[in-house]
Design a protein around this motif. Structure first.
Motif, PDB file in Angstrom:
ATOM      1  N   GLN A 183       0.833  -1.190   0.000  1.00  0.00           N
ATOM      2  CA  GLN A 183       0.000   0.000   0.000  1.00  0.00           C
ATOM      3  C   GLN A 183       0.873   1.248   0.000  1.00  0.00           C
ATOM      4  O   GLN A 183       1.968   1.216   0.578  1.00  0.00           O
ATOM      5  N   GLN A 184       0.527   2.276  -0.736  1.00  0.00           N
ATOM      6  CA  GLN A 184      -0.568   2.384  -1.647  1.00  0.00           C
ATOM      7  C   GLN A 184      -0.124   3.311  -2.769  1.00  0.00           C
ATOM      8  O   GLN A 184       0.341   4.421  -2.454  1.00  0.00           O
ATOM      9  N   PRO A 185      -0.151   2.982  -4.043  1.00  0.00           N
ATOM     10  CA  PRO A 185      -0.718   1.771  -4.635  1.00  0.00           C
ATOM     11  C   PRO A 185       0.186   0.554  -4.492  1.00  0.00           C
ATOM     12  O   PRO A 185       1.321   0.666  -4.052  1.00  0.00           O
ATOM     13  N   MET A 186      -0.305  -0.581  -4.886  1.00  0.00           N
ATOM     14  CA  MET A 186       0.410  -1.837  -4.719  1.00  0.00           C
ATOM     15  C   MET A 186       1.469  -1.987  -5.807  1.00  0.00           C
ATOM     16  O   MET A 186       1.166  -1.892  -7.001  1.00  0.00           O
ATOM     17  N   PRO A 187       2.737  -2.226  -5.425  1.00  0.00           N
ATOM     18  CA  PRO A 187       3.764  -2.468  -6.439  1.00  0.00           C
ATOM     19  C   PRO A 187       3.385  -3.674  -7.304  1.00  0.00           C
ATOM     20  O   PRO A 187       2.817  -4.648  -6.808  1.00  0.00           O
ATOM     21  N   ILE A 188       3.722  -3.590  -8.571  1.00  0.00           N
ATOM     22  CA  ILE A 188       3.343  -4.657  -9.485  1.00  0.00           C
ATOM     23  C   ILE A 188       4.147  -5.922  -9.201  1.00  0.00           C
ATOM     24  O   ILE A 188       5.334  -5.866  -8.924  1.00  0.00           O
ATOM     25  N   HIS A 189       3.492  -7.078  -9.189  1.00  0.00           N
ATOM     26  CA  HIS A 189       4.191  -8.356  -9.080  1.00  0.00           C
ATOM     27  C   HIS A 189       3.853  -9.197 -10.298  1.00  0.00           C
ATOM     28  O   HIS A 189       2.696  -9.323 -10.700  1.00  0.00           O
ATOM     29  N   TRP A 190       4.915  -9.787 -10.909  1.00  0.00           N
ATOM     30  CA  TRP A 190       4.814 -10.426 -12.206  1.00  0.00           C
ATOM     31  C   TRP A 190       4.832 -11.940 -12.093  1.00  0.00           C
ATOM     32  O   TRP A 190       5.474 -12.495 -11.216  1.00  0.00           O
TER      33      TRP A 190
END
Length: 436
Positions: free
Chosen positions: A397-404
């Protein structure tokens, strides 16, 4: 996005998406000439210019494909071909490539979702701002099945190029001679909002013929999933406050190969065994066996195991059958459902078998595991399952870091040499002496 989070559809129980989120203005990013679509050659003209992607990369490789937008799968890429320098004609690789499902079960057993077929993934296509598509072009997508009060035209498809660093590096015979090149990729991607999550669906077409498929989850955690009272959450507030419920993202891709223009490809599985050295040997020995996969298969990744899809009609200039190797990505396999218990499926083509779970096509069974029933593979379809178990953290949070999460397909004997080989090394095709 001009979205007030109080009025936004906050939970997966909601069926609507914000009108403002889908109709928010964005302008087309004007990119350099190299990033603009160009007229395709006749061999790749299966679609009109508006739905054609063609890009020549810095190393001389050209990728060509068509795109369309499905009302459940979202972006679908079709008639994908690869033409490295030195090849007179494009080499067809895939009939189609797209997502096959995003399955999201929650750890507390209270919620489970099939985002593509059950939660309006495609209708959640987001407008992209010019800064989200650097150096590229943002195309307008007519999104099917949007609610009548909403604008179906979304500036939501980015095509651009991006450096990936070294393509290769090799010290030459002379100390001052170094062969090196920087690789470039064609990127094609969209962003789709599902509830609080936003999914980036990314396709990377490398100049060496490799294709990388990734889905990145970002957006935000739903506050309605906070305060999991049964120990299946992680606190992200002060002290023990606001426990976000853990859950899984099980992403499926569906690939329909057509190497050299034929769907009659074959599948091969390779397994290697390492044996401890016996007397007289200095090191362990490794033996590799090939198994031809002639019938439908539900398979698991394993140490020293890999698969390739082989052309039935085409060979490279060395006389070797062209193929693409499947390169699995990092995964956390979800054992809770029958269709997520396996990493990879090869099924015989059936035009109603479109989604790995909650398939609406009226097939015999609604999930991919039910379609592995002994049919002979004459037109194999590849399904890859890559899982991620999301246990939230404060940094979400916040925003949520991208996870691939994702996987690749890599060319194996598609060309006789590295397609990026410099001209003064071209003679070294299995040779060490230019006079031989």
């Amino acid at each position: 996005m001009h979205v007030n989070r109080i009025t936004r559809a906050r939970t997966r129980a909601a069926v609507g998406l914000s009108v403002a989120a889908l109709a928010a203005g964005a302008t087309t990013g004007a990119g350099p000439a190299a990033a603009q679509p160009k007229a395709a050659v006749a061999a790749a003209a299966e679609c009109s210019a508006d739905y054609r992607i063609e890009q020549q990369l810095a190393g001389g490789t050209t990728w060509r494909m068509c795109w369309r937008y499905d009302n459940k799968a979202g972006l679908v890429l079709e008639n994908i071909s690869y033409q490295p320098k030195g090849e007179a004609q494009p080499i067809k690789v895939l009939n189609s490539a797209r997502l096959g499902q995003i399955h999201v079960p929650y750890d507390d057993g209270k919620q489970e979702f099939d985002d593509l077929t059950g939660y309006n993934f495609a209708q959640g296509l987001m407008n992209l701002a010019p800064g989200e598509c650097p150096g590229g072009t943002i195309r307008t997508v007519k999104v099917p099945d949007l609610w009548t009060s909403q604008n179906p035209n979304v500036k939501g498809l980015c095509t651009t190029t991006r450096s990936r660093g070294h393509a290769y590096r090799m010290q030459g015979d002379a100390a001052n001679k170094v062969y090196q090149a920087q690789g470039t990729d064609l990127l094609v991607y969209t962003a789709n909002q599902v509830g609080w999550y936003e999914y980036m669906t990314e396709w990377r077409f490398q100049d060496d013929g490799t294709v990388n498929m990734n889905v990145g989850a970002t957006g935000s955690l739903s506050y309605e999933d906070y305060d999991a009272g049964d120990g299946r959450g992680w606190p992200i507030g002060k002290g023990a406050k606001s426990k976000a419920t853990s859950h899984s993202h099980n992403v499926f891709w569906r690939l329909d190969f057509a190497l050299d223009g034929s769907s009659k490809n074959t599948v091969e599985q390779y397994d290697s065994t390492v044996t401890a050295p016996v007397r007289g040997q200095q090191a362990p020995t490794t033996s590799t066996t090939r198994t031809k996969v002639t019938k439908e298969l539900a398979a698991d990744t394993k140490n020293y195991r890999w698969w390739r899809v082989v052309s039935a009609t085409g060979k490279n200039k060395d006389g070797h059958a062209r193929s693409y190797e499947i390169v699995p990505g990092v995964t956390t396999k979800y054992p809770g459902r029958s269709f997520t218990k396996r990493d990879l499926y090869f099924t015989q083509y059936n035009n109603c078998e479109l989604f790995a779970s909650n398939n609406p096509g009226g097939c015999n069974g609604t999930s991919v595991d039910k379609w592995v029933n002994g049919q002979t593979l004459t037109h194999p379809v590849t399904w890859m399952n890559v899982g991620f178990h999301h246990i939230a953290r404060d940094e979400d949070q916040q925003p949520m870091p991208i996870h691939w999460q994702g996987f690749s397909i890599a060319p194996r004997d598609v060309t006789a040499m590295n397609p990026l080989t410099p001209a003064d090394l071209a003679w070294q095709n299995g040779e060490w002496d230019p006079r031989s």
